[in-house]
Design a protein around this motif. Structure first.
Motif, mmCIF file in Angstrom:
data_model
loop_
_atom_site.group_PDB
_atom_site.id
_atom_site.type_symbol
_atom_site.label_atom_id
_atom_site.label_comp_id
_atom_site.label_asym_id
_atom_site.label_seq_id
_atom_site.Cartn_x
_atom_site.Cartn_y
_atom_site.Cartn_z
ATOM 1 N N LEU A 1 -13.164 18.128 -3.692
ATOM 2 C CA LEU A 1 -13.920 16.942 -3.421
ATOM 3 C C LEU A 1 -13.482 15.560 -3.966
ATOM 4 O O LEU A 1 -13.524 14.448 -3.434
ATOM 5 N N GLY A 2 -13.296 15.753 -5.275
ATOM 6 C CA GLY A 2 -12.850 14.423 -5.905
ATOM 7 C C GLY A 2 -11.538 13.839 -5.434
ATOM 8 O O GLY A 2 -11.325 12.862 -5.189
ATOM 9 N N ALA A 3 -10.564 14.886 -5.159
ATOM 10 C CA ALA A 3 -9.096 14.408 -4.337
ATOM 11 C C ALA A 3 -9.516 13.675 -3.128
ATOM 12 O O ALA A 3 -8.889 12.758 -2.823
ATOM 13 N N GLU A 4 -10.418 14.158 -2.258
ATOM 14 C CA GLU A 4 -10.782 13.533 -0.814
ATOM 15 C C GLU A 4 -11.317 12.386 -1.200
ATOM 16 O O GLU A 4 -11.043 11.290 -0.523
ATOM 17 N N ILE A 5 -12.378 12.509 -1.983
ATOM 18 C CA ILE A 5 -13.021 10.882 -2.329
ATOM 19 C C ILE A 5 -12.024 9.871 -2.570
ATOM 20 O O ILE A 5 -11.905 8.532 -2.189
ATOM 21 N N ALA A 6 -10.953 10.342 -3.754
ATOM 22 C CA ALA A 6 -10.042 9.509 -4.155
ATOM 23 C C ALA A 6 -9.161 8.808 -2.886
ATOM 24 O O ALA A 6 -8.722 7.697 -2.579
ATOM 25 N N GLU A 7 -8.679 9.800 -2.104
ATOM 26 C CA GLU A 7 -7.984 9.477 -0.841
ATOM 27 C C GLU A 7 -8.774 8.599 -0.233
ATOM 28 O O GLU A 7 -8.209 7.525 0.579
ATOM 29 N N ARG A 8 -10.019 8.766 0.266
ATOM 30 C CA ARG A 8 -10.771 7.926 0.975
ATOM 31 C C ARG A 8 -11.130 6.557 0.504
ATOM 32 O O ARG A 8 -10.825 5.560 1.298
ATOM 33 N N ASP A 9 -11.394 6.433 -0.742
ATOM 34 C CA ASP A 9 -11.483 5.258 -1.378
ATOM 35 C C ASP A 9 -9.992 4.280 -1.237
ATOM 36 O O ASP A 9 -9.949 3.308 -1.079
ATOM 37 N N ARG B 1 -7.760 4.634 1.010
ATOM 38 C CA ARG B 1 -7.663 4.059 2.420
ATOM 39 C C ARG B 1 -8.395 2.984 2.738
ATOM 40 O O ARG B 1 -8.064 2.213 3.355
ATOM 41 N N ILE B 2 -9.657 2.882 2.268
ATOM 42 C CA ILE B 2 -10.503 2.118 2.478
ATOM 43 C C ILE B 2 -10.070 0.802 1.910
ATOM 44 O O ILE B 2 -10.069 -0.299 2.267
ATOM 45 N N ALA B 3 -9.805 0.836 0.583
ATOM 46 C CA ALA B 3 -8.993 -0.490 -0.176
ATOM 47 C C ALA B 3 -7.920 -0.811 0.665
ATOM 48 O O ALA B 3 -7.720 -2.039 0.806
ATOM 49 N N GLY B 4 -6.925 -0.302 1.121
ATOM 50 C CA GLY B 4 -5.791 -0.523 1.951
ATOM 51 C C GLY B 4 -6.271 -1.216 3.223
ATOM 52 O O GLY B 4 -5.717 -2.240 3.477
ATOM 53 N N LEU B 5 -7.324 -0.557 3.915
ATOM 54 C CA LEU B 5 -7.633 -1.305 5.082
ATOM 55 C C LEU B 5 -8.543 -2.617 4.959
ATOM 56 O O LEU B 5 -8.258 -3.717 5.537
ATOM 57 N N GLU B 6 -9.126 -2.921 3.700
ATOM 58 C CA GLU B 6 -9.674 -4.043 3.508
ATOM 59 C C GLU B 6 -8.842 -5.058 3.052
ATOM 60 O O GLU B 6 -8.921 -6.074 3.465
ATOM 61 N N VAL B 7 -7.780 -4.584 2.329
ATOM 62 C CA VAL B 7 -6.691 -5.624 2.193
ATOM 63 C C VAL B 7 -5.849 -6.031 3.564
ATOM 64 O O VAL B 7 -5.678 -7.312 3.702
ATOM 65 N N ALA B 8 -5.812 -5.057 4.403
ATOM 66 C CA ALA B 8 -5.112 -5.375 5.542
ATOM 67 C C ALA B 8 -6.007 -6.238 6.492
ATOM 68 O O ALA B 8 -5.623 -7.247 7.029
ATOM 69 N N LEU B 9 -7.106 -5.843 6.540
ATOM 70 C CA LEU B 9 -8.014 -6.893 7.204
ATOM 71 C C LEU B 9 -8.258 -8.209 6.563
ATOM 72 O O LEU B 9 -8.386 -9.223 7.369
ATOM 73 N N ALA B 10 -8.217 -8.488 5.480
ATOM 74 C CA ALA B 10 -8.209 -9.767 4.689
ATOM 75 C C ALA B 10 -7.056 -10.415 4.961
ATOM 76 O O ALA B 10 -6.979 -11.747 5.311
ATOM 77 N N GLY B 11 -5.890 -9.866 5.142
ATOM 78 C CA GLY B 11 -4.719 -10.598 5.481
ATOM 79 C C GLY B 11 -4.586 -10.866 6.719
ATOM 80 O O GLY B 11 -4.041 -11.884 7.186
ATOM 81 N N ALA B 12 -5.096 -10.161 7.577
ATOM 82 C CA ALA B 12 -5.159 -10.434 9.054
ATOM 83 C C ALA B 12 -6.058 -11.606 9.364
ATOM 84 O O ALA B 12 -5.757 -12.477 10.110
ATOM 85 N N ARG B 13 -7.264 -11.785 8.540
ATOM 86 C CA ARG B 13 -8.050 -12.844 8.655
ATOM 87 C C ARG B 13 -7.633 -14.213 8.172
ATOM 88 O O ARG B 13 -7.808 -15.018 8.702
#
Length: 119
Positions: A78-86, A88-100
């Motif tokens: 569960l810890g590994a999957e939560i870290a992976e999701r975190d 991915r979310i951080a990467g998507l937020e950076v990509a969204l901020a760059g796109a904006r």
């Protein structure tokens, strides 16, 4: 008196026979070792873990609670999957901020949501 002594000896013989039968004195083969009860990993391997998987997760009970290895395995997964999701979310937020940031202001016709301003 002779009858009483005979009954005592007969009682000792019967108790000894029953004890040997229960202990297994007549049988030379030992019982096979039982396999330790292990958690049959109910967490799905073919997809990410979701809330229902965690809510239905149950561990087998051992002598003094739960088996530490089973709990450690599940928590590690569960810890590994939560870290992976975190990540991915951080990467998507950076990509969204760059796109904006790179989008021209005229293309930003949609009003921003209050949730976006809180971030």
């Amino acid at each position: 008196m002779l009858m009483f002594l005979f009954l005592v000896v007969a009682l000792v013989v019967v108790v000894a026979a029953v004890t040997l039968a229960v202990v297994g004195g007549g049988e030379s083969a030992a019982l096979p070792e039982a396999a330790p009860e292990r958690l049959a990993d109910p967490l799905p391997a073919h997809r990410p873990v979701n809330r229902d998987d965690v809510e239905t997760l149950r561990f087998p009970v051992a002598v003094r609670g739960y088996r530490m290895a089973d709990v450690d395995d599940a928590l590690g997964r569960l810890g590994a999957e939560i870290a992976e999701r975190d990540a991915r979310i951080a990467g998507l937020e950076v990509a969204l901020a760059g796109a904006r940031a790179s989008a021209p202001p005229s293309l930003d016709k949609h009003p921003r949501h209050p949730e976006d301003e809180q971030r």
